[in-house]
Design a protein around this motif. Structure first.
Motif, PDB file in Angstrom:
ATOM      1  N   ASP A 104      31.502  37.604  43.097  1.00  0.00           N
ATOM      2  CA  ASP A 104      32.689  37.881  43.923  1.00  0.00           C
ATOM      3  C   ASP A 104      33.696  38.724  43.145  1.00  0.00           C
ATOM      4  O   ASP A 104      34.210  39.732  43.652  1.00  0.00           O
ATOM      5  CB  ASP A 104      33.370  36.577  44.354  1.00  0.00           C
ATOM      6  N   LEU A 105      33.977  38.304  41.922  1.00  0.00           N
ATOM      7  CA  LEU A 105      34.986  38.987  41.110  1.00  0.00           C
ATOM      8  C   LEU A 105      34.508  40.367  40.682  1.00  0.00           C
ATOM      9  O   LEU A 105      35.290  41.324  40.663  1.00  0.00           O
ATOM     10  CB  LEU A 105      35.324  38.141  39.882  1.00  0.00           C
ATOM     11  N   ALA A 106      33.235  40.478  40.336  1.00  0.00           N
ATOM     12  CA  ALA A 106      32.677  41.777  39.932  1.00  0.00           C
ATOM     13  C   ALA A 106      32.766  42.776  41.079  1.00  0.00           C
ATOM     14  O   ALA A 106      33.032  43.967  40.864  1.00  0.00           O
ATOM     15  CB  ALA A 106      31.232  41.607  39.473  1.00  0.00           C
ATOM     16  N   GLN A 107      32.567  42.282  42.298  1.00  0.00           N
ATOM     17  CA  GLN A 107      32.644  43.162  43.469  1.00  0.00           C
ATOM     18  C   GLN A 107      34.067  43.679  43.656  1.00  0.00           C
ATOM     19  O   GLN A 107      34.273  44.861  43.957  1.00  0.00           O
ATOM     20  CB  GLN A 107      32.195  42.391  44.713  1.00  0.00           C
ATOM     21  N   ILE A 108      35.047  42.806  43.456  1.00  0.00           N
ATOM     22  CA  ILE A 108      36.452  43.215  43.562  1.00  0.00           C
ATOM     23  C   ILE A 108      36.773  44.286  42.522  1.00  0.00           C
ATOM     24  O   ILE A 108      37.517  45.230  42.783  1.00  0.00           O
ATOM     25  CB  ILE A 108      37.380  41.997  43.380  1.00  0.00           C
ATOM     26  N   ALA A 109      36.190  44.110  41.328  1.00  0.00           N
ATOM     27  CA  ALA A 109      36.463  45.042  40.228  1.00  0.00           C
ATOM     28  C   ALA A 109      35.583  46.288  40.272  1.00  0.00           C
ATOM     29  O   ALA A 109      35.742  47.182  39.443  1.00  0.00           O
ATOM     30  CB  ALA A 109      36.262  44.321  38.899  1.00  0.00           C
ATOM     31  N   TYR A 110      34.626  46.346  41.242  1.00  0.00           N
ATOM     32  CA  TYR A 110      33.675  47.455  41.328  1.00  0.00           C
ATOM     33  C   TYR A 110      32.891  47.615  40.028  1.00  0.00           C
ATOM     34  O   TYR A 110      32.753  48.705  39.471  1.00  0.00           O
ATOM     35  CB  TYR A 110      34.395  48.765  41.688  1.00  0.00           C
ATOM     36  N   MET A 111      32.393  46.465  39.516  1.00  0.00           N
ATOM     37  CA  MET A 111      31.627  46.461  38.272  1.00  0.00           C
ATOM     38  C   MET A 111      30.322  45.689  38.460  1.00  0.00           C
ATOM     39  O   MET A 111      30.237  44.800  39.312  1.00  0.00           O
ATOM     40  CB  MET A 111      32.423  45.777  37.147  1.00  0.00           C
ATOM     41  N   HIS A 112      29.348  46.001  37.622  1.00  0.00           N
ATOM     42  CA  HIS A 112      28.146  45.184  37.558  1.00  0.00           C
ATOM     43  C   HIS A 112      28.540  43.830  36.964  1.00  0.00           C
ATOM     44  O   HIS A 112      29.364  43.776  36.036  1.00  0.00           O
ATOM     45  CB  HIS A 112      27.099  45.859  36.670  1.00  0.00           C
ATOM     46  N   PRO A 113      27.996  42.713  37.471  1.00  0.00           N
ATOM     47  CA  PRO A 113      28.392  41.385  36.972  1.00  0.00           C
ATOM     48  C   PRO A 113      28.317  41.232  35.457  1.00  0.00           C
ATOM     49  O   PRO A 113      29.229  40.645  34.854  1.00  0.00           O
ATOM     50  CB  PRO A 113      27.412  40.440  37.680  1.00  0.00           C
ATOM     51  N   ASN A 114      27.260  41.738  34.821  1.00  0.00           N
ATOM     52  CA  ASN A 114      27.139  41.599  33.363  1.00  0.00           C
ATOM     53  C   ASN A 114      28.258  42.345  32.631  1.00  0.00           C
ATOM     54  O   ASN A 114      28.825  41.839  31.660  1.00  0.00           O
ATOM     55  CB  ASN A 114      25.782  42.116  32.880  1.00  0.00           C
ATOM     56  N   TYR A 115      28.578  43.540  33.112  1.00  0.00           N
ATOM     57  CA  TYR A 115      29.660  44.311  32.500  1.00  0.00           C
ATOM     58  C   TYR A 115      30.998  43.633  32.771  1.00  0.00           C
ATOM     59  O   TYR A 115      31.874  43.577  31.902  1.00  0.00           O
ATOM     60  CB  TYR A 115      29.671  45.747  33.031  1.00  0.00           C
ATOM     61  N   PHE A 116      31.134  43.092  33.997  1.00  0.00           N
ATOM     62  CA  PHE A 116      32.388  42.430  34.356  1.00  0.00           C
ATOM     63  C   PHE A 116      32.670  41.238  33.439  1.00  0.00           C
ATOM     64  O   PHE A 116      33.812  41.033  33.017  1.00  0.00           O
ATOM     65  CB  PHE A 116      32.361  41.955  35.812  1.00  0.00           C
ATOM     66  N   ILE A 117      31.639  40.445  33.118  1.00  0.00           N
ATOM     67  CA  ILE A 117      31.827  39.277  32.243  1.00  0.00           C
ATOM     68  C   ILE A 117      32.358  39.722  30.882  1.00  0.00           C
ATOM     69  O   ILE A 117      33.304  39.129  30.344  1.00  0.00           O
ATOM     70  CB  ILE A 117      30.504  38.496  32.088  1.00  0.00           C
ATOM     71  N   ARG A 118      31.788  40.793  30.327  1.00  0.00           N
ATOM     72  CA  ARG A 118      32.266  41.304  29.035  1.00  0.00           C
ATOM     73  C   ARG A 118      33.702  41.812  29.147  1.00  0.00           C
ATOM     74  O   ARG A 118      34.535  41.550  28.270  1.00  0.00           O
ATOM     75  CB  ARG A 118      31.346  42.424  28.536  1.00  0.00           C
ATOM     76  N   GLU A 143      46.141  46.849  36.335  1.00  0.00           N
ATOM     77  CA  GLU A 143      46.218  46.674  37.788  1.00  0.00           C
ATOM     78  C   GLU A 143      44.954  46.012  38.318  1.00  0.00           C
ATOM     79  O   GLU A 143      45.003  45.132  39.186  1.00  0.00           O
ATOM     80  CB  GLU A 143      46.455  48.023  38.461  1.00  0.00           C
ATOM     81  N   LYS A 144      43.801  46.419  37.785  1.00  0.00           N
ATOM     82  CA  LYS A 144      42.526  45.818  38.196  1.00  0.00           C
ATOM     83  C   LYS A 144      42.489  44.348  37.809  1.00  0.00           C
ATOM     84  O   LYS A 144      42.108  43.482  38.609  1.00  0.00           O
ATOM     85  CB  LYS A 144      41.370  46.580  37.542  1.00  0.00           C
ATOM     86  N   LEU A 145      42.906  44.058  36.587  1.00  0.00           N
ATOM     87  CA  LEU A 145      42.909  42.670  36.116  1.00  0.00           C
ATOM     88  C   LEU A 145      43.896  41.830  36.911  1.00  0.00           C
ATOM     89  O   LEU A 145      43.617  40.675  37.256  1.00  0.00           O
ATOM     90  CB  LEU A 145      43.272  42.652  34.631  1.00  0.00           C
ATOM     91  N   SER A 146      45.033  42.390  37.219  1.00  0.00           N
ATOM     92  CA  SER A 146      46.045  41.683  38.015  1.00  0.00           C
ATOM     93  C   SER A 146      45.492  41.306  39.377  1.00  0.00           C
ATOM     94  O   SER A 146      45.706  40.190  39.866  1.00  0.00           O
ATOM     95  CB  SER A 146      47.291  42.568  38.168  1.00  0.00           C
ATOM     96  N   THR A 147      44.746  42.224  39.999  1.00  0.00           N
ATOM     97  CA  THR A 147      44.135  41.951  41.306  1.00  0.00           C
ATOM     98  C   THR A 147      43.129  40.806  41.205  1.00  0.00           C
ATOM     99  O   THR A 147      43.085  39.915  42.068  1.00  0.00           O
ATOM    100  CB  THR A 147      43.432  43.216  41.838  1.00  0.00           C
ATOM    101  N   ILE A 148      42.340  40.798  40.132  1.00  0.00           N
ATOM    102  CA  ILE A 148      41.325  39.754  39.934  1.00  0.00           C
ATOM    103  C   ILE A 148      41.987  38.392  39.743  1.00  0.00           C
ATOM    104  O   ILE A 148      41.598  37.398  40.376  1.00  0.00           O
ATOM    105  CB  ILE A 148      40.436  40.092  38.719  1.00  0.00           C
ATOM    106  N   LEU A 149      43.002  38.325  38.877  1.00  0.00           N
ATOM    107  CA  LEU A 149      43.663  37.046  38.604  1.00  0.00           C
ATOM    108  C   LEU A 149      44.412  36.534  39.835  1.00  0.00           C
ATOM    109  O   LEU A 149      44.455  35.322  40.088  1.00  0.00           O
ATOM    110  CB  LEU A 149      44.615  37.188  37.418  1.00  0.00           C
TER     111      LEU A 149
END
Length: 277
Positions: free
Chosen positions: A191-205, A170-176
Motif C-alpha cells: 500500500d505504502l509503496a504504491q503511494i510512493a510510486y516505488m517498488h516495495p523492496n526499494y520502498f523498504i530501504r 513531501e513524499k515522506l510526509s504523504t506516507i506518514l
C-alpha cells in the motif's frame, strides 16, 4: 503532516557519536582555510574573537554563542587578533537511518544562548565522561552530546530549520500522514509503496533510511501508541481495542504491546487508572 511533526519523527530517531571534545584557548596562529570535514563540530565561545566561514557565510562569533559547523560543508577559520577564542568544542556525527542529519535538515549555523552556564555545564560533563575510564563513560558522553544538540534546537525558531530535499520530504510526509489516518487498518508495505510510486523492496530501504526503522515496525509502534490512548481514554475491552487496530490475534497484540511499553495492556490500564485517581 506538518513541518513540526515530520521534524519530530526525524529527531526522535537520531543517533549521535562523539569523536573528540576539549576546552582550550586557540593560538594566535589558529587558522585553516577551505577544508571539508567528514565530521560535524560544535563551538561554544567563552571569550575572545575570531573568524569563521561555513559554506559561503562568514561569521565573527561572540561569547555565549553556540556554533554548528556541519560535516560535508567547506569551512575556514582564523584568529583575527591577539585575543583568540577560549572555547569548548567537539567533533561528532549525527545520523538518521545511517544518513547524515545535515544532508536532510538545514540548521542556522549560530545561535545565542540565554543560559550560557547551562551549556558550559553540559560541555563540562561531556569532557568529564569522555575522559572517564568507567564502562558507562562514553555512553554518558553521547547522552550529554544529545542534550547539547537538543538545547541548540530549543534556542531556535523551528521555522529556521528547513528540509534540504523538499520532494523527498513531501513524499515522506504523504506516507506518514496516510499511516496516521489509517492506523486502524491493516496497512501493508505494498500500500505504502504504491503511494510512493516505488517498488516495495526499494520502498523498504527508502523508508528505513529516512525514518530509521522499517515501515512495519513504524506502523506497529503507531498502533501501540493508539492502543495506549484507547486504553487510557475509553472503557473498551482489550480484545475490542486489538480488533479495532487490526490485530486479529490477541496474544500477538499483547506481546507487541509489552515489547513497546514493558507492560501488558492490562498492567498499562491499571497503572494509568492509579495515576489518574
Amino acid at each position: 503532516m506538518n513541518h513540526q511533526t515530520l521534524l519530530t519523527n526525524y529527531l526522535s530517531n537520531l543517533q549521535v557519536e562523539l569523536f573528540m571534545v576539549s576546552y582550550n584557548r586557540c593560538d594566535t596562529d589558529w587558522r585553516d582555510l577551505d577544508y571539508t570535514p567528514d565530521y560535524s563540530k560544535f563551538y561554544f565561545i567563552c571569550e575572545g574573537e575570531g573568524w569563521l566561514k561555513i559554506g559561503n557565510e562568514e561569521y565573527y562569533p561572540t561569547p555565549n554563542q553556540l556554533i554548528l559547523m556541519p560535516e560535508g560543508i567547506k569551512q575556514s577559520y582564523s584568529a583575527i587578533n591577539d585575543r583568540p577564542f577560549l572555547k569548548y568544542w567537539c567533533h561528532f556525527s549525527a545520523k538518521v537511518g545511517g544518513i547524515n542529519l545535515f544532508q536532510i535538515l538545514k540548521f542556522p549555523h549560530i545561535c545565542t544562548i540565554d543560559q550560557p552556564e547551562l551549556i558550559q555545564g553540559i560541555f563540562s560533563s561531556i569532557l568529564t565522561y569522555a575522559k572517564s575510564d568507567e564502562v558507562y563513560g562514553h555512553m554518558m558522553a553521547k547522552s550529554k552530546l544529545t542534550e547539547l544538540l537538543s538545547h541548540y534546537i530549543m534556542n531556535l525558531d523551528l521555522n529556521q530549520i528547513s528540509f534540504i530535499n523538499v520532494p523527498v520530504m513531501e513524499k515522506l510526509s504523504t506516507i506518514l500522514a496516510y499511516i496516521d489516518s489509517n492506523i486502524e487498518e491493516n496497512i501493508s508495505v505494498q500500500d505504502l509503496a504504491q503511494i510512493a510510486y516505488m517498488h516495495p523492496n526499494y520502498f523498504i530501504r527508502f523508508f528505513k533510511q529516512q525514518i530509521g526503522v522499517p515501515p512495519i515496525l513504524y506502523i506497529t509502534g503507531k498502533k501501540i501508541d493508539k492502543a495506549k490512548e484507547l486504553l487510557t481514554c475509553t472503557p473498551n475491552t482489550i480484545t475490542a481495542i486489538a480488533e479495532h487496530l487490526g490485530f486479529s490475534d490477541l496474544y500477538y497484540f499483547s506481546r507487541q504491546f509489552k515489547k513497546h511499553t514493558g507492560l501488558t495492556p492490562t498492567e498499562y490500564r491499571k497503572q494509568k487508572t492509579v495515576l489518574t485517581t
